[in-house]
Design a protein around this motif. Structure first.
Motif, PDB file in Angstrom:
ATOM      1  N   UNK A  39      23.045 -19.127   1.886  1.00 51.89           N
ATOM      2  CA  UNK A  39      21.598 -18.940   1.979  1.00 51.89           C
ATOM      3  C   UNK A  39      21.255 -17.492   1.683  1.00 51.89           C
ATOM      4  N   UNK A  40      20.176 -17.281   0.955  1.00 53.59           N
ATOM      5  CA  UNK A  40      19.800 -15.915   0.583  1.00 53.59           C
ATOM      6  C   UNK A  40      19.522 -15.094   1.843  1.00 53.59           C
ATOM      7  N   UNK A  41      20.011 -13.867   1.826  1.00 49.79           N
ATOM      8  CA  UNK A  41      19.798 -12.995   2.979  1.00 49.79           C
ATOM      9  C   UNK A  41      20.852 -13.119   4.056  1.00 49.79           C
ATOM     10  N   UNK A  42      21.750 -14.101   3.957  1.00 52.63           N
ATOM     11  CA  UNK A  42      22.786 -14.257   4.974  1.00 52.63           C
ATOM     12  C   UNK A  42      23.787 -13.121   4.919  1.00 52.63           C
ATOM     13  N   UNK A  43      24.322 -12.789   6.067  1.00 47.93           N
ATOM     14  CA  UNK A  43      25.335 -11.736   6.166  1.00 47.93           C
ATOM     15  C   UNK A  43      26.637 -12.206   5.531  1.00 47.93           C
ATOM     16  N   UNK A  44      26.922 -13.504   5.692  1.00 54.49           N
ATOM     17  CA  UNK A  44      28.143 -14.096   5.135  1.00 54.49           C
ATOM     18  C   UNK A  44      27.849 -15.544   4.775  1.00 54.49           C
ATOM     19  N   UNK A  45      28.703 -16.125   3.948  1.00 52.74           N
ATOM     20  CA  UNK A  45      28.608 -17.561   3.698  1.00 52.74           C
ATOM     21  C   UNK A  45      28.842 -18.314   5.005  1.00 52.74           C
ATOM     22  N   UNK A  55      39.485 -15.074   8.703  1.00 51.51           N
ATOM     23  CA  UNK A  55      38.777 -13.878   8.210  1.00 51.51           C
ATOM     24  C   UNK A  55      37.627 -14.329   7.331  1.00 51.51           C
ATOM     25  N   UNK A  56      36.437 -13.801   7.610  1.00 52.95           N
ATOM     26  CA  UNK A  56      35.232 -14.110   6.832  1.00 52.95           C
ATOM     27  C   UNK A  56      34.678 -12.809   6.277  1.00 52.95           C
ATOM     28  N   UNK A  57      34.495 -12.762   4.959  1.00 47.96           N
ATOM     29  CA  UNK A  57      33.983 -11.562   4.302  1.00 47.96           C
ATOM     30  C   UNK A  57      32.482 -11.409   4.471  1.00 47.96           C
ATOM     31  N   UNK A  58      32.033 -10.160   4.539  1.00 45.48           N
ATOM     32  CA  UNK A  58      30.599  -9.879   4.666  1.00 45.48           C
ATOM     33  C   UNK A  58      29.978  -9.745   3.281  1.00 45.48           C
ATOM     34  N   UNK A  59      28.831 -10.377   3.083  1.00 44.39           N
ATOM     35  CA  UNK A  59      28.085 -10.245   1.829  1.00 44.39           C
ATOM     36  C   UNK A  59      27.200  -9.011   1.849  1.00 44.39           C
ATOM     37  N   UNK A  60      26.698  -8.676   3.025  1.00 46.54           N
ATOM     38  CA  UNK A  60      25.868  -7.477   3.151  1.00 46.54           C
ATOM     39  C   UNK A  60      25.955  -6.964   4.587  1.00 46.54           C
ATOM     40  N   UNK A  61      25.506  -5.700   4.788  1.00 45.42           N
ATOM     41  CA  UNK A  61      25.609  -5.058   6.096  1.00 45.42           C
ATOM     42  C   UNK A  61      24.262  -4.445   6.467  1.00 45.42           C
ATOM     43  N   UNK A  62      23.338  -5.257   6.965  1.00 45.42           N
ATOM     44  CA  UNK A  62      22.002  -4.732   7.304  1.00 45.42           C
ATOM     45  C   UNK A  62      22.012  -3.783   8.495  1.00 45.42           C
ATOM     46  N   UNK A  63      23.034  -3.860   9.346  1.00 45.22           N
ATOM     47  CA  UNK A  63      23.154  -2.971  10.491  1.00 45.22           C
ATOM     48  C   UNK A  63      24.412  -2.126  10.301  1.00 45.22           C
ATOM     49  N   UNK A  70      36.051  -4.937   5.485  1.00 44.16           N
ATOM     50  CA  UNK A  70      35.101  -5.812   4.802  1.00 44.16           C
ATOM     51  C   UNK A  70      35.061  -7.235   5.312  1.00 44.16           C
ATOM     52  N   UNK A  71      35.921  -7.552   6.280  1.00 44.59           N
ATOM     53  CA  UNK A  71      35.981  -8.907   6.846  1.00 44.59           C
ATOM     54  C   UNK A  71      35.737  -8.854   8.353  1.00 44.59           C
ATOM     55  N   UNK A  72      35.260  -9.942   8.892  1.00 45.29           N
ATOM     56  CA  UNK A  72      35.289 -10.162  10.328  1.00 45.29           C
ATOM     57  C   UNK A  72      36.500 -11.038  10.618  1.00 45.29           C
ATOM     58  N   UNK A  73      37.387 -10.539  11.492  1.00 41.80           N
ATOM     59  CA  UNK A  73      38.609 -11.260  11.836  1.00 41.80           C
ATOM     60  C   UNK A  73      38.503 -11.801  13.246  1.00 41.80           C
ATOM     61  N   UNK A  74      38.907 -13.072  13.424  1.00 38.57           N
ATOM     62  CA  UNK A  74      38.789 -13.713  14.736  1.00 38.57           C
ATOM     63  C   UNK A  74      39.859 -14.788  14.864  1.00 38.57           C
ATOM     64  N   UNK A  75      40.204 -15.138  16.068  1.00 36.46           N
ATOM     65  CA  UNK A  75      41.098 -16.269  16.314  1.00 36.46           C
ATOM     66  C   UNK A  75      40.292 -17.507  16.638  1.00 36.46           C
ATOM     67  N   UNK A  76      40.600 -18.618  15.985  1.00 37.59           N
ATOM     68  CA  UNK A  76      39.893 -19.885  16.250  1.00 37.59           C
ATOM     69  C   UNK A  76      40.893 -20.935  16.720  1.00 37.59           C
ATOM     70  N   UNK A  77      40.393 -21.889  17.489  1.00 39.12           N
ATOM     71  CA  UNK A  77      41.226 -22.985  17.991  1.00 39.12           C
ATOM     72  C   UNK A  77      40.761 -24.345  17.485  1.00 39.12           C
ATOM     73  N   UNK A  78      39.729 -24.330  16.636  1.00 38.95           N
ATOM     74  CA  UNK A  78      39.193 -25.587  16.110  1.00 38.95           C
ATOM     75  C   UNK A  78      38.841 -25.408  14.643  1.00 38.95           C
TER      76      UNK A  78
END
Length: 556
Positions: free
Chosen positions: A388-394, A412-420, A447-455
């Protein structure tokens, strides 16, 4: 009645009323007295299906009130003392007969333990604390009062949760057999529905390759072909109460031969998340997925409990459901074999995860690694990505329905933009079916947000710059009631920490009950001078470091 943060009286009360409590033998090795000196009834039993875990013990009813005296079950010693937001006041006891217990949701400790915990809370300036005494420091005798029952932690009502652990194996075991002669129960378990699970590319039910639910006694014939699994939704009941309980024993027979059996009598802490493989919602599967190593499941047909419908004839299914006292009911239904051409599963190879291999998924802006042993069965991902246009990431839909994994896997999810500019304000968000977001956490890295997921679900990145809200509760009554109460709420990343002071000095605020979430300070003349006006300051911080500080005045 006030929540007694601590209730002090002589810790060594001896065997208070233990003469009224008869010894109860659970096996040849050990005997216990009940934790209470009144007739015992339960609001929950061992092994009930809970989110991501088994219910690890017995929930003893306490007549809807807190403050009931909790007795030692045998001779032993206090091994661990905790105050937590999850289980409230917690007391672990090691007994000399090969077992230990964990007593959860207490309202108070007693005697020297109460004093030690309170001193540590002020020293650490933290409600949550833990003490591990030496084995000889706090010995207990059978029947001795060791704590008071309560409603602290994640608790929906007053009760005592009692876990029992076998020392030799460290397994959680069912405490009920030790108190059998104190329990009257002639009520049989009852089934509420069945579910059939055609195996992908190998079976069909009523012409479809999707799981389907049916009444416990189906109103019309069920047809199937190929490899199918079954499951049942059933509950146990006990005389004189309206609670639902988990079913201890489930046996499935097909055409007079046993194919599967579950016996909920013990499990280890590390086995807890296997419940996600054994169950679908409240349905207990009567087959074992290849990556499920839960020991309480037993398949006896050489096919993990799956049934091969390969003849055009009726197959007779019979479930036997029994509780710990042997009360048994049966559920019968017929599956009619109806030959059909089973369609193979068509799927792009990169979106098929194998349960017995390491799995990688790399997409633009996404990296996921799933080590071997994390999946219970092969997974055919319904993968999509939204931009979606304006989203920080997909927004990445790994799968359209949640697929639980046995441990934490790196995403890991990459950032499309950094408004903050402040990267501490970014977090990975899980996305619900209705588009709502909830915080998973995570940290920024290259450039990525890294996190651990269980699902395997749907994830994106969001920003939280809005601080929490602090609301005083009943401020006009603080002085009269001798307690200061706040509600603290945060819409996005939740409350991560809080700290209160009164007249500039640390004040012991806690969250006695995590369901209500109230932050409460019981005013104590040892720490707050009585007879004047006071200033209370509360600071609350959310998961992205946003902070709110408020001041309020009261007279006490």
């Amino acid at each position: 009645m006030k929540y007694p943060i601590f209730f002090s009286f002589l810790f060594f009360l001896g065997s208070v009323q233990s003469g009224q409590a008869q010894e109860v033998s659970g096996n040849d090795k050990a005997s216990f007295v009940p934790p209470f000196d009144f007739p015992i009834t339960f609001s929950g039993n061992f092994g009930e299906i809970r989110a991501n875990h088994f219910h690890g013990g017995l929930d003893f009813k306490t007549g809807g009130t807190i403050g009931k005296q909790v007795h030692a079950l045998a001779d032993g010693y206090i091994s661990r003392i905790r105050v937590t937001h999850g289980s409230g006041y917690v007391l672990d006891v090691v007994y000399n007969n090969g077992y230990s217990t964990i007593n959860r949701h207490l309202s108070a400790f007693v005697g020297e333990i109460a004093r030690k915990v309170e001193n540590l809370q002020y020293e650490k300036e933290s409600w949550e604390v833990e003490i591990t005494p030496e084995p000889g420091e706090f010995p207990v005798k059978k029947g001795q009062v060791i704590a008071l029952s309560g409603n602290t932690g994640y608790s929906f009502g007053p009760h005592l949760h009692l876990d029992m652990i076998e020392t030799e194996t460290d397994d959680y075991v069912d405490p009920l057999p030790f108190f059998m002669d104190k329990v009257k129960d002639t009520t049989v378990p009852r089934a509420e529905g069945i579910m059939l699970f055609p195996q992908p590319g190998k079976g069909e039910v009523d012409g479809k390759q999707v799981r389907q639910a049916f009444p416990a006694r189906p109103l019309k014939p069920i047809t199937a072909w190929g490899l199918i699994g079954t499951g049942i939704r059933a509950y146990d009941y006990m005389d004189g109460v309206h609670n639902k309980y988990g079913v201890k024993n489930v046996v499935l027979e097909v055409d007079g031969k046993e194919v599967f059996r579950s016996v909920v009598d013990r499990f280890s802490y590390d086995e807890n998340r296997f419940i996600n493989s054994w169950t679908h919602g409240q349905y207990m599967k009567s087959f074992i997925e290849p990556g499920n190593r839960l020991r309480l499941l037993h398949a006896s047909n050489g096919n993990r409990g799956l049934v091969d419908i390969n003849e055009e004839r009726p197959y007779q299914f019979v479930y036997s459901l029994s509780d710990a006292l042997g009360n048994t009911s049966k559920v019968r239904f017929t599956v009619q074999g109806k030959k059909t051409n089973i369609r193979p599963v068509e799927h792009r190879e990169k979106y098929v995860f194998k349960w017995d291999k390491v799995n990688y998924l790399q997409e633009p802006g996404l990296e996921l690694v799933i080590p071997k042993g994390m999946l219970y069965d092969d997974v055919w991902l319904n993968y999509t990505v939204r931009a979606d246009s304006g989203d920080i990431a997909f927004t990445y839909q790994l799968n359209d329905t949640r697929v639980p994994m046995h441990g934490v896997c790196d995403l890991r999810i990459g950032l499309r933009r950094r408004p903050v500019e402040d990267m501490s304000k970014y977090y990975v968000a899980g996305v619900t079916a209705r588009g709502g977001k909830y915080s998973i956490g995570g940290k920024y890295e290259d450039g990525f947000m890294k996190v651990g997921i269980r699902d395997l679900g749907t994830y994106t990145v969001a920003i939280d710059t809005i601080p929490p809200v602090i609301t005083p509760v009943g401020q006009a009554q603080w002085g009269r009631n001798g307690r200061v109460v706040f509600k603290a709420k945060d819409k996005e990343t939740g409350i991560s920490s809080y700290r209160g002071t009164i007249d500039g000095k640390y004040a012991l605020f806690g969250k006695p009950n995590s369901i209500s979430g109230d932050l409460i300070c019981e005013l104590d003349p040892k720490h707050v001078e009585k007879g004047g006006s006071h200033v209370v300051e509360m600071t609350v911080t959310d998961g992205c470091g946003n902070q709110t500080t408020e001041q309020f005045n009261f007279v006490w």
